[in-house]
Design a protein around this motif. Structure first.
Motif, PDB file in Angstrom:
ATOM      1  N   LEU A 136       0.838  -1.209   0.000  1.00 52.96           N
ATOM      2  CA  LEU A 136       0.000   0.000   0.000  1.00 52.96           C
ATOM      3  C   LEU A 136       0.867   1.251   0.000  1.00 52.96           C
ATOM      4  O   LEU A 136       0.604   2.215  -0.703  1.00 52.96           O
ATOM      5  N   TYR A 155      -8.536   9.811   5.466  1.00 47.93           N
ATOM      6  CA  TYR A 155      -8.707   8.491   6.082  1.00 47.93           C
ATOM      7  C   TYR A 155      -7.740   8.218   7.223  1.00 47.93           C
ATOM      8  O   TYR A 155      -8.040   7.429   8.102  1.00 47.93           O
ATOM      9  N   LYS A 156      -6.582   8.861   7.198  1.00 50.51           N
ATOM     10  CA  LYS A 156      -5.662   8.614   8.308  1.00 50.51           C
ATOM     11  C   LYS A 156      -5.868   9.642   9.423  1.00 50.51           C
ATOM     12  O   LYS A 156      -6.027   9.281  10.580  1.00 50.51           O
ATOM     13  N   LEU A 183      -8.758   7.496  -4.608  1.00 50.48           N
ATOM     14  CA  LEU A 183      -9.118   6.126  -4.222  1.00 50.48           C
ATOM     15  C   LEU A 183      -9.075   5.190  -5.425  1.00 50.48           C
ATOM     16  O   LEU A 183      -8.531   4.084  -5.362  1.00 50.48           O
ATOM     17  N   ARG A 187      -6.453   2.161  -5.843  1.00 54.57           N
ATOM     18  CA  ARG A 187      -6.924   0.790  -6.008  1.00 54.57           C
ATOM     19  C   ARG A 187      -6.304   0.166  -7.273  1.00 54.57           C
ATOM     20  O   ARG A 187      -5.849  -0.968  -7.269  1.00 54.57           O
TER      21      ARG A 187
ATOM     22  N   GLU B  16     -15.860   4.467  -2.193  1.00 51.84           N
ATOM     23  CA  GLU B  16     -15.370   4.133  -0.854  1.00 51.84           C
ATOM     24  C   GLU B  16     -15.707   2.681  -0.508  1.00 51.84           C
ATOM     25  O   GLU B  16     -14.920   1.985   0.139  1.00 51.84           O
ATOM     26  N   LYS B  18     -16.064   0.263  -2.670  1.00 50.03           N
ATOM     27  CA  LYS B  18     -15.168  -0.598  -3.445  1.00 50.03           C
ATOM     28  C   LYS B  18     -13.778  -0.643  -2.817  1.00 50.03           C
ATOM     29  O   LYS B  18     -13.094  -1.654  -2.879  1.00 50.03           O
ATOM     30  N   SER B  19     -13.362   0.502  -2.264  1.00 46.34           N
ATOM     31  CA  SER B  19     -11.980   0.617  -1.777  1.00 46.34           C
ATOM     32  C   SER B  19     -11.868   0.434  -0.282  1.00 46.34           C
ATOM     33  O   SER B  19     -10.904   0.901   0.322  1.00 46.34           O
ATOM     34  N   HIS B  21     -11.036  -1.892   1.646  1.00 44.31           N
ATOM     35  CA  HIS B  21      -9.815  -2.516   2.165  1.00 44.31           C
ATOM     36  C   HIS B  21      -8.635  -1.566   2.092  1.00 44.31           C
ATOM     37  O   HIS B  21      -7.799  -1.506   2.988  1.00 44.31           O
ATOM     38  N   VAL B  22      -8.603  -0.770   1.040  1.00 39.85           N
ATOM     39  CA  VAL B  22      -7.504   0.206   0.892  1.00 39.85           C
ATOM     40  C   VAL B  22      -7.619   1.272   1.969  1.00 39.85           C
ATOM     41  O   VAL B  22      -6.631   1.654   2.611  1.00 39.85           O
ATOM     42  N   ILE B  23      -8.856   1.705   2.179  1.00 38.66           N
ATOM     43  CA  ILE B  23      -9.089   2.737   3.199  1.00 38.66           C
ATOM     44  C   ILE B  23      -8.671   2.227   4.571  1.00 38.66           C
ATOM     45  O   ILE B  23      -8.018   2.925   5.352  1.00 38.66           O
ATOM     46  N   MET B  25      -6.458   0.102   5.243  1.00 36.89           N
ATOM     47  CA  MET B  25      -4.999   0.076   5.337  1.00 36.89           C
ATOM     48  C   MET B  25      -4.410   1.468   5.504  1.00 36.89           C
ATOM     49  O   MET B  25      -3.424   1.654   6.217  1.00 36.89           O
ATOM     50  N   ILE B  26      -5.045   2.444   4.838  1.00 38.03           N
ATOM     51  CA  ILE B  26      -4.532   3.820   5.019  1.00 38.03           C
ATOM     52  C   ILE B  26      -4.681   4.215   6.494  1.00 38.03           C
ATOM     53  O   ILE B  26      -3.794   4.814   7.092  1.00 38.03           O
ATOM     54  N   ARG B  27      -5.820   3.806   7.066  1.00 33.37           N
ATOM     55  CA  ARG B  27      -6.057   4.145   8.483  1.00 33.37           C
ATOM     56  C   ARG B  27      -4.997   3.519   9.387  1.00 33.37           C
ATOM     57  O   ARG B  27      -4.650   4.067  10.422  1.00 33.37           O
TER      58      ARG B  27
END
Lengths: 199, 383
Positions: A136, A155-156, A183, A187, B16, B18-19, B21-23, B25-27
């Motif tokens: 990532l 998001y963080k 996003l 992806r 969001e 769809k993503s 899992h990516v979100i 991980m960003i968290r």
């Protein structure tokens, strides 16, 4: 969620002063009170700087510059606003200036990851999660800076779209557009690197 | 309730989802660990702070949002307190002075407090509110003549003339030389047409203060009502001797002229009418001292009003030379005594026709007369 609470007017359980009270004390001449703000936020500022500098030494210098600038311009901070948002905006501008001058956005962010990773209960889980996170980071690093910052802030750091718009100096719809495109690009890159199956 | 999204918001939400899992991980991306000693390094680079000016502190304070926390009990208490404050402020500003003052003095046992409260209410034309305070003052301290006198005044304002008279009488009992009580008792008798009693009161007042204009003037009116012209003439002269200014002096001079006595004349000087004792001369046409103070009024007005000039019109039956001589004498006196007045502003005339005065439907022609006619160059002052 943790970041949102942290970023809002900071008040810890020990009953110490919140950000605004600390700022007031500093403005009244108490230089040492500024240490509270440095302690609270130096990690986030350093992380931001490190994303742009890709060098802990440069990131430390930039962090120092950011706090020095915040300290000297503290009078311009408006009471009632969130101090962290103000500090972050100021730091982001510094980081961008740095990036423009250096133009060496290398992609060795991955180097840092092994040491900075949080605790995982099992060795197996650790390996899986570490692998995904590295992928990532790789994807994030390959994103254009504007998209990357929008995603990280949203998001963080858990900032609202409105706040992000203020930090990035964009309209609300502009921020939403960046998040949406960021996003989808992230992806795409992530899938390209064939890590989705590991998730 | 169904949430309504704009089309783009919907697309963002889909993205969001769809993503997710990516979100996630960003968290979970950890913060980088800063090098050791970064905090100390930052702090050591900071210069000492300059003192912030006071206005800047106030500015920041004005901008700082304040948070107030209420428990339900405190909230209810605060609302009740606010309502009470609002009520009292409303009462205060609605001019309900009596309520306000009642609050202040309800339990006071100081007669002076009630007395001065009553006086102030009388002065602000609120006799109905003043009355209880003055009554209280008298009740607390019945041996004060002033308290009785002012209570009498409040009764007069209330049109209770009998009680008014009683209070004045009580004041006089306590202090026989109380000038105002005697004077106002005289007014009370006069208002009721009890002339003799009024005269007695005014005489008592004049025995203490012989020049009191109100008493003198009212005596003139009483004799006029009684038809005693000789006494009336004397009284008007006494009054005009001590007071030649204002509308009451003009009225007194008119009454005197009505009686055929022209020793005091009314002269139009610019925008006002001035009462002046008619100048009297010796055989050699020099001014006699008793009229000089009247002439000084002319000099005084000329000195104060640079737009004014005066015609001195003199008549002496069948003798122009003496008329001219008298006119010159008057001008000479005024220019000598008032050197700041330009002599050109004093013009003299010696007419061959007598001064005609209409008084009490009768026309009088004077064999000797001096008239002053003041004219102004300022149009605003022309009446």
């Amino acid at each position: 969620m943790k970041s949102n609470k942290r970023a809002k007017s900071h008040k810890n359980n020990a009953g110490t002063l919140d950000d605004e009270q600390v700022v007031t004390k500093v403005l009244e001449g108490d230089r040492n009170a500024f240490a509270v703000l440095v302690r609270r936020y130096h990690k986030q500022v350093f992380t931001l700087m490190n994303r742009f500098a890709n060098s802990p030494t440069d990131a430390a210098d930039l962090t120092q510059d950011a706090f020095l600038k915040a300290y000297t311009r503290l009078e311009t901070f408006h009471p009632g606003k969130r101090f962290f948002v103000w500090l972050y905006t100021l730091s982001l501008n510094l980081a961008r200036d740095y990036a423009r001058k250096n133009k060496k956005h290398n992609d060795n962010l991955l180097k840092e990851l092994g040491d900075n990773y949080g605790e995982i209960p099992t060795q197996e889980g650790r390996l899986i999660q570490q692998g995904n996170t590295i992928a990532l980071f790789d994807a994030l690093n390959r994103l254009p800076e504007d998209f990357r910052e929008a995603l990280i802030l949203r998001y963080k750091e858990d900032f609202s779209v409105k706040v992000i718009a203020r930090i990035l100096n964009l309209s609300v719809s502009g921020v939403k557009m960046r998040i949406y495109r960021g996003l989808s690009k992230l992806r795409e890159i992530y899938l390209e690197s064939d890590h989705e199956k590991d998730i | 309730m169904k949430k309504i999204f704009k089309p783009f918001d919907e697309k963002l939400i889909q993205e969001e989802q769809k993503s997710h899992h990516v979100i996630r991980m960003i968290r979970n991306v950890p913060d980088a660990d800063p090098p050791q000693g970064l905090e100390e390094r930052v702090m050591s680079s900071l210069p000492p702070r300059k003192t912030v000016p006071q206005w800047r502190k106030l500015y920041r304070l004005a901008l700082t949002p304040q948070t107030v926390r209420f428990t339900p009990l405190k909230l209810v208490t605060s609302v009740i307190c606010c309502a009470l404050v609002l009520f009292f402020v409303t009462v205060w500003f609605n001019g309900d002075n009596a309520s306000r003052q009642a609050l202040n003095t309800a339990d006071m046992r100081i007669p002076e407090a009630h007395f001065y409260m009553g006086r102030s209410l009388l002065a602000s034309n609120q006799p109905e509110k003043a009355l209880p305070y003055l009554e209280k003052a008298v009740a607390l301290s019945p041996d004060q003549a002033d308290f009785h006198f002012w209570l009498g005044v409040a009764h007069w304002a209330h049109k209770d003339f009998i009680e008014e008279r009683n209070q004045y009488a009580q004041a006089i009992d306590l202090e026989p030389d109380h000038i105002l009580a005697n004077l106002y008792l005289g007014h009370n008798f006069m208002d009721r047409g009890e002339w003799d009693k009024a005269l007695v009161q005014y005489d008592k007042v004049l025995a203490v203060d012989p020049n009191l204009p109100h008493a003198l003037y009212n005596r003139g009116l009483i004799f006029r009502n009684l038809g005693k012209t000789a006494e009336e003439t004397i009284v008007w002269k006494e009054y005009l001797k001590v007071n030649q200014r204002g509308k009451w002096a003009v009225r007194a001079a008119e009454h005197l002229n009505d009686l055929g006595d022209f020793s005091y004349g009314i002269h139009p000087i610019g925008p006002v009418r001035i009462v002046i004792k008619r100048p009297s001369f010796s055989a050699s046409d020099t001014l006699l001292p008793d009229c000089l103070s009247s002439l000084d009024q002319i000099g005084y007005v000329l000195g104060n009003n640079p737009n004014l000039y005066v015609h001195v019109v003199v008549y002496f039956k069948d003798n122009h030379k003496r008329a001219l001589a008298r006119a010159k004498t008057i001008k000479g006196y005024l220019t000598r005594k008032y050197p700041s007045v330009d002599p050109a502003r004093i013009k003299i005339s010696w007419f061959s026709c007598a001064e005609k005065i209409v008084a009490n439907d009768k026309t009088f022609l004077l064999n000797e007369s001096v008239r002053f006619i003041g004219l102004t160059t300022n149009k605003k002052e022309i009446i």
